[in-house]
Design a protein around this motif. Sequence first.
Motif, PDB file in Angstrom:
ATOM      1  N   ASP A  32      10.948 -55.040  -2.340  1.00 53.99           N
ATOM      2  CA  ASP A  32      10.442 -55.873  -3.433  1.00 53.99           C
ATOM      3  C   ASP A  32       9.173 -55.274  -4.031  1.00 53.99           C
ATOM      4  N   ASN A  33       8.305 -54.778  -3.156  1.00 54.49           N
ATOM      5  CA  ASN A  33       7.044 -54.195  -3.627  1.00 54.49           C
ATOM      6  C   ASN A  33       7.291 -52.888  -4.386  1.00 54.49           C
ATOM      7  N   LEU A  34       8.260 -52.090  -3.945  1.00 63.25           N
ATOM      8  CA  LEU A  34       8.607 -50.875  -4.688  1.00 63.25           C
ATOM      9  C   LEU A  34       9.003 -51.219  -6.120  1.00 63.25           C
ATOM     10  N   ASP A  35       9.829 -52.232  -6.262  1.00 64.98           N
ATOM     11  CA  ASP A  35      10.320 -52.602  -7.587  1.00 64.98           C
ATOM     12  C   ASP A  35       9.238 -53.226  -8.464  1.00 64.98           C
ATOM     13  N   ALA A  36       8.195 -53.742  -7.832  1.00 59.37           N
ATOM     14  CA  ALA A  36       7.145 -54.427  -8.590  1.00 59.37           C
ATOM     15  C   ALA A  36       6.056 -53.483  -9.090  1.00 59.37           C
ATOM     16  N   VAL A  37       6.057 -52.214  -8.638  1.00 61.28           N
ATOM     17  CA  VAL A  37       5.005 -51.282  -9.053  1.00 61.28           C
ATOM     18  C   VAL A  37       5.162 -50.969 -10.542  1.00 61.28           C
ATOM     19  N   PRO A  38       4.119 -51.111 -11.339  1.00 63.50           N
ATOM     20  CA  PRO A  38       4.214 -50.810 -12.780  1.00 63.50           C
ATOM     21  C   PRO A  38       4.565 -49.346 -13.008  1.00 63.50           C
ATOM     22  N   LEU A  39       5.386 -49.094 -14.002  1.00 59.32           N
ATOM     23  CA  LEU A  39       5.802 -47.728 -14.324  1.00 59.32           C
ATOM     24  C   LEU A  39       4.985 -47.216 -15.494  1.00 59.32           C
ATOM     25  N   VAL A  56       3.063 -48.429  -3.372  1.00 58.28           N
ATOM     26  CA  VAL A  56       2.638 -47.809  -4.635  1.00 58.28           C
ATOM     27  C   VAL A  56       2.840 -46.295  -4.565  1.00 58.28           C
ATOM     28  N   ALA A  57       2.430 -45.687  -3.449  1.00 56.90           N
ATOM     29  CA  ALA A  57       2.597 -44.237  -3.284  1.00 56.90           C
ATOM     30  C   ALA A  57       4.074 -43.862  -3.237  1.00 56.90           C
ATOM     31  N   MET A  58       4.877 -44.654  -2.537  1.00 53.96           N
ATOM     32  CA  MET A  58       6.296 -44.336  -2.422  1.00 53.96           C
ATOM     33  C   MET A  58       7.006 -44.497  -3.755  1.00 53.96           C
ATOM     34  N   ALA A  59       6.681 -45.553  -4.499  1.00 51.61           N
ATOM     35  CA  ALA A  59       7.315 -45.760  -5.799  1.00 51.61           C
ATOM     36  C   ALA A  59       6.975 -44.627  -6.760  1.00 51.61           C
ATOM     37  N   ALA A  60       5.708 -44.197  -6.744  1.00 57.94           N
ATOM     38  CA  ALA A  60       5.301 -43.103  -7.625  1.00 57.94           C
ATOM     39  C   ALA A  60       6.049 -41.821  -7.285  1.00 57.94           C
ATOM     40  N   LEU A  97       9.980 -37.620  -8.444  1.00 55.85           N
ATOM     41  CA  LEU A  97      11.050 -36.715  -8.032  1.00 55.85           C
ATOM     42  C   LEU A  97      12.332 -36.992  -8.807  1.00 55.85           C
ATOM     43  N   GLY A  98      12.590 -38.263  -9.089  1.00 55.94           N
ATOM     44  CA  GLY A  98      13.768 -38.606  -9.869  1.00 55.94           C
ATOM     45  C   GLY A  98      13.694 -38.104 -11.299  1.00 55.94           C
ATOM     46  N   GLU A  99      12.497 -38.107 -11.855  1.00 55.24           N
ATOM     47  CA  GLU A  99      12.325 -37.622 -13.225  1.00 55.24           C
ATOM     48  C   GLU A  99      12.425 -36.099 -13.288  1.00 55.24           C
ATOM     49  N   GLN A 100      11.873 -35.423 -12.289  1.00 56.73           N
ATOM     50  CA  GLN A 100      11.879 -33.954 -12.299  1.00 56.73           C
ATOM     51  C   GLN A 100      13.245 -33.373 -11.949  1.00 56.73           C
TER      52      GLN A 100
END
Length: 302
Positions: free
Chosen positions: A133-140, A80-84, A89-92
Amino acid sequence: MSHTQHDLGRLGIWTFAFDPHPAARVRDAAAELEELGYGAVWFGEAFGRDAVSQAALLLGATERIAVATGIANIYLRDPVAMAAAERSLGEQHPGRFVLGLGGHRVPGSPTAIAGYRIPFSGKPVSSMRDYLDNLDAVPLNAAAAPVPPRRLLAALGPKMLDLAAESTWGAHTYFVPVAHTAMARERMGPEAYLAVEQAVVRDPDRERARRTQREHVGGYLQAPHQRNNLLRLGFGEADLADGGSDRLVDAVVVGGDIESIAERVREHFQAGADHVCLQVLTATPGELPMSQWRELAALVQR
Protein backbone atom coordinates in the motif's frame (compact mmCIF):
# COMPACT_ATOMS: atom_id res chain seq x y z
CA MET A 1 8.00 2.82 -30.12
CA SER A 2 5.68 0.50 -28.19
CA HIS A 3 6.83 -1.20 -25.02
CA THR A 4 5.62 -4.56 -23.75
CA GLN A 5 6.38 -6.78 -20.79
CA HIS A 6 9.13 -9.25 -21.58
CA ASP A 7 8.16 -12.89 -21.16
CA LEU A 8 10.10 -14.69 -18.44
CA GLY A 9 9.97 -17.85 -20.51
CA ARG A 10 9.66 -21.25 -18.94
CA LEU A 11 13.21 -21.46 -17.59
CA GLY A 12 15.48 -19.02 -15.77
CA ILE A 13 18.60 -18.99 -13.61
CA TRP A 14 18.59 -18.14 -9.89
CA THR A 15 21.89 -17.35 -8.16
CA PHE A 16 23.71 -15.86 -5.19
CA ALA A 17 27.00 -16.23 -7.05
CA PHE A 18 27.27 -12.77 -8.61
CA ASP A 19 28.19 -11.00 -5.37
CA PRO A 20 31.85 -12.08 -4.93
CA HIS A 21 32.79 -11.22 -8.51
CA PRO A 22 33.77 -7.91 -10.14
CA ALA A 23 31.11 -6.06 -12.06
CA ALA A 24 32.79 -6.72 -15.41
CA ARG A 25 32.64 -10.48 -14.91
CA VAL A 26 29.01 -10.28 -13.79
CA ARG A 27 28.14 -8.33 -16.94
CA ASP A 28 29.76 -10.99 -19.11
CA ALA A 29 27.94 -13.79 -17.27
CA ALA A 30 24.57 -12.06 -17.59
CA ALA A 31 25.10 -11.44 -21.30
CA GLU A 32 25.92 -15.11 -21.81
CA LEU A 33 22.82 -16.24 -19.89
CA GLU A 34 20.79 -14.09 -22.27
CA GLU A 35 22.49 -15.61 -25.31
CA LEU A 36 21.92 -19.11 -23.94
CA GLY A 37 18.19 -18.45 -24.16
CA TYR A 38 17.14 -18.24 -20.52
CA GLY A 39 14.09 -16.06 -20.03
CA ALA A 40 15.06 -14.52 -16.70
CA VAL A 41 17.93 -14.13 -14.29
CA TRP A 42 17.09 -14.08 -10.58
CA PHE A 43 19.36 -13.17 -7.71
CA GLY A 44 19.22 -13.21 -3.95
CA GLU A 45 20.10 -10.39 -1.58
CA ALA A 46 22.27 -11.09 1.44
CA PHE A 47 25.65 -9.59 2.32
CA GLY A 48 26.76 -8.57 -1.17
CA ARG A 49 25.38 -6.02 -3.60
CA ASP A 50 22.03 -4.62 -2.63
CA ALA A 51 19.08 -5.67 -4.79
CA VAL A 52 18.72 -2.34 -6.58
CA SER A 53 22.35 -1.94 -7.69
CA GLN A 54 22.54 -5.62 -8.66
CA ALA A 55 19.42 -5.27 -10.81
CA ALA A 56 20.83 -2.15 -12.46
CA LEU A 57 24.10 -3.96 -13.20
CA LEU A 58 22.32 -6.92 -14.82
CA LEU A 59 19.82 -4.84 -16.77
CA GLY A 60 22.60 -2.66 -18.13
CA ALA A 61 24.55 -5.70 -19.32
CA THR A 62 21.64 -7.25 -21.24
CA GLU A 63 19.00 -6.33 -23.80
CA ARG A 64 16.15 -8.85 -23.66
CA ILE A 65 16.29 -11.07 -20.60
CA ALA A 66 14.06 -10.27 -17.61
CA VAL A 67 15.86 -9.43 -14.37
CA ALA A 68 14.12 -10.35 -11.12
CA THR A 69 14.94 -9.78 -7.47
CA GLY A 70 14.56 -12.96 -5.53
CA ILE A 71 13.98 -11.17 -3.21
CA ALA A 72 14.41 -7.52 -2.21
CA ASN A 73 13.95 -7.41 1.57
CA ILE A 74 11.25 -4.98 2.72
CA TYR A 75 12.89 -4.72 6.15
CA LEU A 76 15.97 -3.14 4.58
CA ARG A 77 14.21 -0.42 2.54
CA ASP A 78 11.72 2.29 3.26
CA PRO A 79 8.85 2.11 0.72
CA VAL A 80 9.81 5.54 -0.66
CA ALA A 81 13.27 4.26 -1.62
CA MET A 82 11.87 1.03 -3.05
CA ALA A 83 9.17 2.79 -5.07
CA ALA A 84 11.72 5.20 -6.53
CA ALA A 85 14.02 2.34 -7.53
CA GLU A 86 11.18 0.28 -9.00
CA ARG A 87 10.02 3.17 -11.14
CA SER A 88 13.52 4.19 -12.19
CA LEU A 89 14.54 0.69 -13.29
CA GLY A 90 11.20 0.22 -15.01
CA GLU A 91 11.60 3.47 -16.91
CA GLN A 92 15.19 2.75 -17.97
CA HIS A 93 14.53 -0.87 -19.00
CA PRO A 94 10.86 -1.09 -20.01
CA GLY A 95 9.16 -4.38 -19.24
CA ARG A 96 12.29 -6.22 -18.08
CA PHE A 97 12.44 -5.57 -14.34
CA VAL A 98 10.49 -7.81 -11.97
CA LEU A 99 10.41 -6.76 -8.32
CA GLY A 100 10.29 -9.77 -6.03
CA LEU A 101 9.57 -8.70 -2.45
CA GLY A 102 10.00 -10.59 0.80
CA GLY A 103 10.34 -9.81 4.45
CA HIS A 104 12.18 -12.50 6.35
CA ARG A 105 14.25 -11.18 9.22
CA VAL A 106 16.97 -13.77 9.53
CA PRO A 107 18.82 -14.01 12.88
CA GLY A 108 22.28 -12.52 12.49
CA SER A 109 21.26 -10.21 9.67
CA PRO A 110 21.99 -6.46 9.87
CA THR A 111 18.36 -5.84 10.82
CA ALA A 112 18.72 -8.09 13.84
CA ILE A 113 22.16 -6.77 14.81
CA ALA A 114 21.06 -3.14 14.72
CA GLY A 115 17.62 -3.77 16.16
CA TYR A 116 16.31 -1.94 13.11
CA ARG A 117 13.26 -2.60 11.03
CA ILE A 118 10.86 -0.58 8.93
CA PRO A 119 7.99 0.20 11.34
CA PHE A 120 5.18 -2.11 10.28
CA SER A 121 2.97 -4.30 12.44
CA GLY A 122 5.55 -7.07 12.65
CA LYS A 123 3.30 -9.83 11.34
CA PRO A 124 4.57 -10.94 7.93
CA VAL A 125 1.34 -10.79 5.92
CA SER A 126 0.04 -7.53 7.38
CA SER A 127 3.51 -5.98 7.10
CA MET A 128 3.69 -6.93 3.43
CA ARG A 129 0.19 -5.61 2.78
CA ASP A 130 1.16 -2.31 4.42
CA TYR A 131 4.35 -2.18 2.39
CA LEU A 132 2.52 -2.70 -0.91
CA ASP A 133 0.00 0.00 0.00
CA ASN A 134 2.82 2.38 0.88
CA LEU A 135 4.63 1.64 -2.40
CA ASP A 136 1.53 2.61 -4.34
CA ALA A 137 1.03 5.77 -2.29
CA VAL A 138 4.47 7.28 -3.05
CA PRO A 139 4.04 10.37 -5.28
CA LEU A 140 5.49 9.97 -8.77
CA ASN A 141 7.71 12.91 -9.72
CA ALA A 142 10.21 11.09 -11.94
CA ALA A 143 9.62 9.90 -15.49
CA ALA A 144 7.05 7.13 -15.50
CA ALA A 145 7.84 3.61 -16.69
CA PRO A 146 6.28 2.94 -20.14
CA VAL A 147 4.76 -0.25 -18.70
CA PRO A 148 4.17 -0.83 -14.97
CA PRO A 149 6.89 -3.02 -13.40
CA ARG A 150 5.64 -6.39 -12.20
CA ARG A 151 5.79 -7.46 -8.55
CA LEU A 152 5.96 -10.92 -7.03
CA LEU A 153 5.88 -11.90 -3.37
CA ALA A 154 8.07 -14.45 -1.65
CA ALA A 155 5.17 -16.60 -0.51
CA LEU A 156 5.10 -19.96 1.23
CA GLY A 157 2.10 -20.03 3.56
CA PRO A 158 -1.55 -19.83 2.51
CA LYS A 159 -2.16 -16.25 3.66
CA MET A 160 0.89 -14.85 1.86
CA LEU A 161 -0.08 -16.76 -1.26
CA ASP A 162 -3.53 -15.19 -1.01
CA LEU A 163 -1.98 -11.73 -0.77
CA ALA A 164 0.30 -12.45 -3.73
CA ALA A 165 -2.68 -13.42 -5.88
CA GLU A 166 -4.84 -10.52 -4.75
CA SER A 167 -2.35 -7.66 -4.78
CA THR A 168 0.56 -8.51 -7.12
CA TRP A 169 1.39 -10.40 -10.29
CA GLY A 170 1.89 -13.56 -8.26
CA ALA A 171 4.39 -15.51 -6.16
CA HIS A 172 8.05 -16.43 -6.22
CA THR A 173 8.53 -19.61 -4.18
CA TYR A 174 11.91 -20.79 -2.89
CA PHE A 175 13.19 -24.00 -1.30
CA VAL A 176 10.02 -25.89 -2.10
CA PRO A 177 9.12 -29.41 -3.22
CA VAL A 178 6.71 -30.08 -6.06
CA ALA A 179 3.92 -30.59 -3.51
CA HIS A 180 4.16 -26.92 -2.60
CA THR A 181 3.84 -25.88 -6.24
CA ALA A 182 0.58 -27.83 -6.48
CA MET A 183 -0.70 -26.28 -3.24
CA ALA A 184 0.29 -22.78 -4.31
CA ARG A 185 -1.45 -23.09 -7.67
CA GLU A 186 -4.62 -24.38 -6.07
CA ARG A 187 -4.54 -21.61 -3.46
CA MET A 188 -3.84 -18.73 -5.86
CA GLY A 189 -6.08 -19.84 -8.70
CA PRO A 190 -5.30 -20.04 -12.41
CA GLU A 191 -4.49 -16.38 -13.14
CA ALA A 192 -1.69 -15.58 -10.66
CA TYR A 193 1.89 -16.03 -11.91
CA LEU A 194 3.93 -18.71 -10.14
CA ALA A 195 7.73 -18.65 -10.45
CA VAL A 196 9.40 -21.55 -8.63
CA GLU A 197 13.06 -21.79 -7.63
CA GLN A 198 14.57 -25.27 -7.97
CA ALA A 199 18.02 -26.07 -6.58
CA VAL A 200 20.09 -28.54 -8.62
CA VAL A 201 23.43 -30.30 -8.24
CA ARG A 202 25.36 -31.50 -11.29
CA ASP A 203 28.37 -33.34 -9.91
CA PRO A 204 29.69 -36.71 -11.16
CA ASP A 205 31.07 -37.42 -7.67
CA ARG A 206 27.89 -38.74 -6.02
CA GLU A 207 29.21 -38.52 -2.48
CA ARG A 208 30.33 -34.93 -2.95
CA ALA A 209 27.03 -34.09 -4.64
CA ARG A 210 25.16 -35.46 -1.63
CA ARG A 211 27.21 -33.29 0.72
CA THR A 212 26.43 -30.24 -1.41
CA GLN A 213 22.72 -31.03 -1.30
CA ARG A 214 22.70 -31.58 2.45
CA GLU A 215 24.73 -28.47 3.24
CA HIS A 216 22.25 -26.35 1.29
CA VAL A 217 19.23 -27.92 2.97
CA GLY A 218 20.73 -27.82 6.46
CA GLY A 219 21.23 -24.07 6.32
CA TYR A 220 17.62 -23.35 5.43
CA LEU A 221 16.31 -25.71 8.08
CA GLN A 222 17.51 -23.16 10.65
CA ALA A 223 14.84 -20.72 9.40
CA PRO A 224 11.47 -21.09 11.19
CA HIS A 225 9.40 -20.10 8.15
CA GLN A 226 11.06 -22.80 6.04
CA ARG A 227 10.59 -25.44 8.74
CA ASN A 228 6.94 -24.50 9.16
CA ASN A 229 6.37 -24.70 5.43
CA LEU A 230 7.81 -28.20 5.21
CA LEU A 231 5.79 -29.36 8.21
CA ARG A 232 2.62 -28.06 6.53
CA LEU A 233 3.48 -30.18 3.49
CA GLY A 234 3.61 -33.40 5.48
CA PHE A 235 7.26 -33.72 6.47
CA GLY A 236 7.82 -34.64 10.11
CA GLU A 237 10.26 -33.38 12.72
CA ALA A 238 12.44 -36.42 12.01
CA ASP A 239 12.76 -35.25 8.39
CA LEU A 240 14.03 -31.88 9.61
CA ALA A 241 16.63 -33.29 12.03
CA ASP A 242 20.37 -33.69 11.39
CA GLY A 243 20.44 -31.63 8.21
CA GLY A 244 17.37 -33.24 6.69
CA SER A 245 16.31 -36.77 5.81
CA ASP A 246 17.17 -38.21 2.42
CA ARG A 247 13.48 -37.87 1.48
CA LEU A 248 13.48 -34.17 2.32
CA VAL A 249 16.85 -33.45 0.71
CA ASP A 250 15.79 -35.07 -2.55
CA ALA A 251 12.44 -33.26 -2.50
CA VAL A 252 13.96 -29.79 -2.43
CA VAL A 253 17.30 -30.31 -4.24
CA VAL A 254 17.46 -32.47 -7.35
CA GLY A 255 20.76 -34.15 -8.05
CA GLY A 256 21.90 -36.32 -10.91
CA ASP A 257 21.98 -36.09 -14.67
CA ILE A 258 20.23 -33.67 -17.01
CA GLU A 259 17.26 -36.01 -17.43
CA SER A 260 16.68 -36.09 -13.66
CA ILE A 261 16.65 -32.30 -13.59
CA ALA A 262 14.41 -32.15 -16.65
CA GLU A 263 11.94 -34.48 -14.98
CA ARG A 264 11.79 -32.32 -11.84
CA VAL A 265 11.18 -29.23 -13.96
CA ARG A 266 8.37 -31.06 -15.77
CA GLU A 267 6.84 -32.01 -12.43
CA HIS A 268 6.74 -28.37 -11.34
CA PHE A 269 5.05 -27.38 -14.60
CA GLN A 270 2.55 -30.18 -14.28
CA ALA A 271 1.82 -29.01 -10.73
CA GLY A 272 1.06 -25.49 -11.95
CA ALA A 273 4.29 -23.50 -12.23
CA ASP A 274 4.52 -20.85 -14.96
CA HIS A 275 8.30 -20.51 -14.69
CA VAL A 276 11.10 -22.48 -13.02
CA CYS A 277 14.41 -20.82 -12.14
CA LEU A 278 17.31 -23.19 -11.54
CA GLN A 279 19.81 -22.55 -8.77
CA VAL A 280 23.01 -24.48 -9.45
CA LEU A 281 24.76 -25.59 -6.25
CA THR A 282 28.42 -26.59 -6.31
CA ALA A 283 31.02 -27.78 -3.85
CA THR A 284 32.61 -24.32 -4.11
CA PRO A 285 30.00 -21.73 -3.04
CA GLY A 286 30.45 -18.37 -4.70
CA GLU A 287 31.86 -19.64 -7.97
CA LEU A 288 30.08 -18.70 -11.16
CA PRO A 289 28.90 -22.12 -12.46
CA MET A 290 29.19 -21.17 -16.12
CA SER A 291 29.72 -24.71 -17.39
CA GLN A 292 26.60 -25.97 -15.61
CA TRP A 293 24.55 -22.99 -16.84
CA ARG A 294 25.66 -23.78 -20.38
CA GLU A 295 24.80 -27.45 -19.97
CA LEU A 296 21.36 -26.74 -18.46
CA ALA A 297 20.52 -24.40 -21.34
CA ALA A 298 19.64 -27.57 -23.28
CA LEU A 299 16.45 -27.63 -21.18
CA VAL A 300 15.29 -24.22 -22.38
CA GLN A 301 13.81 -25.59 -25.61
CA ARG A 302 12.11 -28.60 -24.02
